[in-house]
Design an enzyme around this catalytic site. Structure first.
Site, PDB file in Angstrom:
ATOM      1  N   GLU A 189      13.011  -4.401  -4.617  1.00 26.43           N
ATOM      2  CA  GLU A 189      12.049  -4.548  -5.703  1.00 26.43           C
ATOM      3  C   GLU A 189      12.795  -4.596  -7.041  1.00 26.43           C
ATOM      4  OE1 GLU A 189       7.904  -2.317  -7.090  1.00 26.43           O
ATOM      5  OE2 GLU A 189       9.067  -1.485  -5.456  1.00 26.43           O
TER       6      GLU A 189
ATOM      7  N   SER B 261       8.420   4.412 -12.821  1.00 26.90           N
ATOM      8  CA  SER B 261       8.141   4.419 -14.266  1.00 26.90           C
ATOM      9  C   SER B 261       9.446   4.578 -15.049  1.00 26.90           C
ATOM     10  CB  SER B 261       7.197   5.565 -14.612  1.00 26.90           C
ATOM     11  OG  SER B 261       7.917   6.788 -14.599  1.00 26.90           O
ATOM     12  N   ASN B 262       9.394   4.233 -16.317  1.00 23.46           N
ATOM     13  CA  ASN B 262      10.625   4.329 -17.118  1.00 23.46           C
ATOM     14  C   ASN B 262      11.098   5.775 -17.270  1.00 23.46           C
ATOM     15  OD1 ASN B 262      10.314   1.608 -17.226  1.00 23.46           O
ATOM     16  ND2 ASN B 262      10.553   1.427 -19.449  1.00 23.46           N
ATOM     17  N   GLU B 263      10.156   6.720 -17.162  1.00 25.67           N
ATOM     18  CA  GLU B 263      10.568   8.137 -17.205  1.00 25.67           C
ATOM     19  C   GLU B 263      11.345   8.475 -15.930  1.00 25.67           C
ATOM     20  OE1 GLU B 263       7.401   7.136 -17.983  1.00 25.67           O
ATOM     21  OE2 GLU B 263       7.798   7.324 -20.125  1.00 25.67           O
TER      22      GLU B 263
ATOM     23  N   GLY C 182       0.819  -1.210   0.000  1.00 26.92           N
ATOM     24  CA  GLY C 182       0.000   0.000   0.000  1.00 26.92           C
ATOM     25  C   GLY C 182       0.850   1.255   0.000  1.00 26.92           C
ATOM     26  N   TYR C 183       1.379   1.569  -1.141  1.00 26.13           N
ATOM     27  CA  TYR C 183       2.187   2.782  -1.279  1.00 26.13           C
ATOM     28  C   TYR C 183       1.413   3.861  -2.030  1.00 26.13           C
ATOM     29  CZ  TYR C 183       6.690   0.780   0.183  1.00 26.13           C
ATOM     30  OH  TYR C 183       7.716   0.241   0.886  1.00 26.13           O
TER      31      TYR C 183
END
Ligand SMILES: Cc1cc2nc3c(=O)[nH]c(=O)nc-3n(C[C@H](O)[C@H](O)[C@H](O)COP(=O)(O)OP(=O)(O)OC[C@H]3O[C@@H](n4cnc5c(N)ncnc54)[C@H](O)[C@@H]3O)c2cc1C
Lengths: 378, 398
Positions: B244, B383-385, B127-128
């Site tokens: 992660e 995200s990749n950005e 839950g982040y």
């Protein structure tokens, strides 16, 4: 040179745009998607009344349009609203085949199609045919007074709501087309939704008996007519894609304006601005490719098909870019079924799987290029 | 320079292979190969199978029931599981929460929670993210207010993967709204059965329900469920994020997916010939294989560094980007490969154990849904950005 639509066409586009804004919101779309035959009787009737179906046919057939640009304005609007009504299946390709090849009796069906009372759907492709229209294994065997058909047609768009099917089959003389009742004995439809909300059927033909009057056109005329019908179909798909691209782009640009992270609107991050600029540039390319194909729909077949393959290839590539970028720039929200973006994104990708994908049309375009080069040498 | 595994490592690989041979049922591996949705029971069965062999917690120390393997062994293990089309293990308890508990949790928390992760008593979810706190996680607003020996939690989490199956959720909550964004956050363990917790599923564009919204309304949580110190949660979360990022390249997933793609190409025809005989399509597949071969080596370079005790730094961002791009490209080709059968969508036919009739070849059913589902790979896990921002700053110094 004039890149503006005629007044009549602009009116048609505005009428359809207003109709869809007022009547084809998320709920109506969801109802059509959930309908067992994948369409709304009400919307279909309205399309007929507004002249949307008639716009796809030439005057000689009882319509009042039928040019590439008529098809383009209608389908761009349908794409913008992620409309899933089976207009392309019923109005474009089948209509062209009936008009080009039909007997008087068969041509008379067009009137009912325009009036919204009949849906005629082409059932051409097969499990093994991939995107080839002439890779037909369905057989037509001559019997007393007619033919017996056996075979399987796959992913027939608009199949569930079809009243009549136009089926291709191979007989001793070559490729043939037949018009038959979708509920005829031996026609078995397995119907299902597609990922983008359109509905389709796999159709098994098991000893289907048809009379000779069901034959559509002379065998040697079949393939040229199929290519011409496909050209119209590709024009419709390309226009639908451009409409969907515009909608996806607008949603994404608006989201970048209102979504803030790290204390600023996402649209203020230059990395994302550049990505959106690329999307915009490519959509303009797609629109030009659409104009090219729509403008050459009545050109001689070689030139016409060059533009068909150019447009379907280019628009397939841009569709993927727009789909992937708009999902990515939305983040998680872009992946949810509830949000309209997903409807456009899915449609953009599925269009690549209709009437030939990016690779199929690249290969055909290379073929065109090679024969042009050979002609030049000769 | 030596590109080969040692004899010990090769022997270990054989051991893993023979274990999979005997213990991974073909019913389960077929579901994975064909991209079907796995049920909770499927996942529990696989966790139990690995746990019986002592191979469930690959990144835990031996004294807590883990394997104690180094990065190379873990890599070999994960790759073999992927190649055999084993289900992936659910990372939330095993590789996200456990490392934090092991490093920052109390002895009581370790003794209570770790065994329950291993034996499957507790399912965890993460839950982040919140509606307004995605990439900018530190802006999260879910509040926890101390009231005697309890915290009272109010707020909302979202995108909670498999929250519908979870017994517990580990959350980042704001305990000091006056402090700077990163400094007022705490790491709290919440029992999903506590009154005031509501889970609402979110349907994704592939028709699946893997993520949820989780709402907290005056949820009372014992202070004993705070991990580490109050207001230090951000440090723990960052530590967790480095975990992660292990296996982030997903080389095994890509290798297995590429094999599946080639298998499909052999069955699909174009102009009467195998799709791999079509130079346009074959060229696309070859291009991906070339990329994957290089990335596998990039991945091993990082793993060798990690095995030598060097912490993975910003390099993991490179692997995340390249790895997800390659996986998405393979999904894209698989969708293309099945031709028009990429369109039909009989959602029920994708459910584990369903009898619903699909359309076309069995391998076609999941092609488009998987393509769309795996758009998530470049969105989550940073995200990749965001990864490119990290590379620009941390590696390039821009
Ligand atoms: C399928 C799925 C499962 C998930 N599972 C979980 C889970 O179990 N638990 C959990 O806590 N979270 C989970 N997440 C949430 C995930 O971590 C977030 O989606 C992610 O952090 C991105 O946040 P967002 O979706 O709010 O997008 P936003 O942060 O709003 O980003 C939108 C776009 O803007 C870009 N962007 C943002 N900031 C910048 C910047 N500074 N520079 C350039 N570009 C930028 C992003 O890269 C993205 O392209 C999941 C998400 C998905 C899609």
């Amino acid at each position: 040179m004039d890149f503006n639509h005629s007044d009549e066409r602009r009116m048609l586009q505005e009428t359809l745009h207003r109709y869809l804004s007022d009547n084809y919101g998320v709920e109506q779309r969801a109802a059509s998607v959930a309908h067992s035959q994948g369409y709304s009787e009400k919307v279909w009737g309205d399309f007929a009344e507004l002249g949307v179906i008639g716009a796809l046919f030439e005057e000689a057939d009882g319509g009042f349009g039928g040019s590439g640009f008529d098809i383009a304005v209608v389908f761009e609007e349908l794409g913008r609203f992620a409309c899933v009504e089976p207009l392309m299946a019923s109005g474009v390709m089948a209509g062209r085949l009936l008009s080009a090849l039909g007997s008087d009796e068969q041509k008379a069906l067009i009137g009912d199609v325009i009036a919204g009372q009949l849906k005629v759907v082409p059932a051409l492709e097969e499990p093994q045919s991939r995107y080839d229209l002439d890779a037909v294994e369905t057989t037509a065997e001559q019997v007393d007074g007619g033919y017996r058909l056996n075979g399987t047609k796959s992913v027939v768009m608009g199949g569930p709501s079809a009243d009549k099917l136009i089926v291709s089959a191979r007989c001793a003389d070559g490729l043939m087309l037949f018009v038959l009742d979708a509920n005829a004995n031996g026609v078995e439809r397995y119907s299902y939704p597609n990922l983008d909300g359109y509905h389709a059927s796999d159709v098994a033909l098991v000893n289907v008996e048809v009379r000779s009057t069901a034959v559509l056109g002379a065998s040697e005329a079949v393939l040229p007519a199929l290519e011409a019908a496909r050209a119209a179909g590709v024009t419709a798909l390309c226009a639908e894609a451009v409409g969907a691209m515009e909608a996806a782009k607008d949603l994404t640009a608006e989201y970048l304006r209102v979504r803030t992270q790290f204390g600023r609107a996402l649209g203020k991050f230059q990395a994302l601005q550049h990505r959106m600029s690329t999307v915009l540039i490519e959509i303009e390319q797609a629109r030009s490719a659409l104009i090219n194909v729509a403008g050459h729909l009545s050109a001689e077949p070689f030139l016409r098909d060059k533009h068909v393959s150019a447009a379907k290839n280019l628009i397939g590539r841009v569709a993927q870019l727009v789909c992937e970028e708009s999902i990515q720039l939305h983040g998680g929200i872009g992946m949810t079924e509830e949000y309209a973006l997903g409807h456009h994104a899915k449609r953009l990708m599925m269009i690549d799987h209709q009437l030939g994908d990016v690779d199929y049309h690249l290969e055909r375009f290379v073929g065109v290029m090679q024969s042009e080069a050979a002609q030049e040498r000769a | 320079m030596d590109l080969n595994y040692s004899a010990d490592e090769l022997a270990f690989r054989d051991e893993v292979r023979s274990f999979l041979d005997k213990n991974l049922s073909s019913a389960l591996s077929e579901k994975v190969r064909l991209g079907k949705r796995l049920s909770k029971a499927d996942l529990e069965e696989w966790h139990a199978t690995l746990n019986r062999r002592g191979w469930l917690a690959v990144n835990w120390p031996v004294e807590h029931g883990g394997t104690g393997w180094n990065a190379v062994y873990r890599h070999i293990f994960e790759e073999e599981l992927c190649l055999a089309h084993a289900p992936r293990t659910i990372p939330f308890g095993l590789s996200m929460l456990a490392p934090v508990l092991l490093k920052f949790g109390s002895k009581a928390q370790q003794d209570h929670f770790l065994p329950r992760i291993l034996d499957g008593t507790d399912w965890w979810c993460q839950g982040y993210s919140e509606p307004q706190a995605g990439s900018d996680l530190a802006s999260l607003k879910t509040r926890a207010v101390r009231d005697g020996d309890q915290y009272v939690v109010n707020g909302q989490k979202t995108w909670t993967t498999l929250g519908q199956h979870a017994d517990w959720i580990f959350c980042l909550v704001r305990t000091d709204p006056a402090a700077k964004a990163q400094e007022g956050i705490s790491f709290l363990l919440i029992d999903m059965k506590t009154p005031g917790v509501t889970v609402r599923p979110i349907t994704l564009i592939d028709g699946g329900q893997e993520v949820n919204e989780v709402f907290f309304e005056d949820v009372r949580v014992p202070v004993g469920n705070l991990v580490g110190e109050e207001n230090k949660g951000w440090t723990y979360a960052k530590y967790l994020l480095t975990h992660e990022r292990t296996n982030i390249a997903g080389v095994g997933f890509s290798t297995a997916a590429l094999a599946h793609l080639k298998d499909i190409c052999g069955k699909q025809t174009s102009g009467g010939k195998s799709l791999l005989a079509n130079p346009y399509f074959a060229g696309r597949v070859a291009q991906i294989e070339i990329d994957l071969m290089a990335m596998a080596t990039t991945n091993l370079r990082m793993i060798a560094k990690a095995a030598a005790g060097q912490a993975p730094g910003a390099e993991s961002s490179m692997l995340k980007i390249k790895g997800t791009e390659i996986r998405q490209a393979i999904n894209d080709l698989t969708r293309r490969a099945v031709g028009r059968y990429a369109m039909p969508f009989v959602s029920e036919a994708l459910d584990s154990g369903a009898n619903a009739q699909g359309v076309g070849p069995e391998y076609a059913a999941a092609a488009s849904p998987s393509y769309f589902n795996n758009r998530k790979l470049s969105i989550f896990g940073g995200s990749n950005e965001i990864q490119r921002n990290i590379i620009s700053k941390a590696i390039l110094g821009l």
